[in-house]
Scaffold this motif. Sequence first.
Motif, mmCIF file in Angstrom:
data_model
loop_
_atom_site.group_PDB
_atom_site.id
_atom_site.type_symbol
_atom_site.label_atom_id
_atom_site.label_comp_id
_atom_site.label_asym_id
_atom_site.label_seq_id
_atom_site.Cartn_x
_atom_site.Cartn_y
_atom_site.Cartn_z
ATOM 1 N N GLY A 111 0.828 -1.200 0.000
ATOM 2 C CA GLY A 111 0.000 0.000 0.000
ATOM 3 C C GLY A 111 0.855 1.240 0.000
ATOM 4 N N PRO A 112 0.248 2.385 0.287
ATOM 5 C CA PRO A 112 0.985 3.646 0.277
ATOM 6 C C PRO A 112 2.095 3.684 1.321
ATOM 7 C CG PRO A 112 -1.367 4.022 0.684
ATOM 8 C CD PRO A 112 -1.154 2.561 0.563
ATOM 9 N N GLY A 113 1.934 2.918 2.395
ATOM 10 C CA GLY A 113 2.946 2.896 3.446
ATOM 11 C C GLY A 113 4.058 1.904 3.182
#
Length: 104
Positions: free
Chosen positions: A29-31
Amino acid sequence: MLKAFAIAGVAALTVMSATPSFAQSVEIGPGGVRLVEPRVERPMRRGMEISEREAVRVARSEGLRNVDNIERRRSRFIVEGTDRRGNDIRVNVDRQTGEVISVD
């Protein structure tokens, strides 16, 4: 002949002693990339609530070692105690579903 039996015995012991592994998911994901633990589903009950003993069991799964106090509130159990390092920990458990609300 004896050598063949010995090899077969070692192979059988190796196969039987293998421990089962629990699969983990990978989430990207974005993290970044992270491992996601498998979720243990607890059966939902209609019109019933979990007992204090079950609330302690849920709190122990969150890292609680020694239970000092259990409070029954309107919609939750608050289980207080210490973790394995001796730090104070407080786990809020929903009385209807047994899900963890928060860990402080």
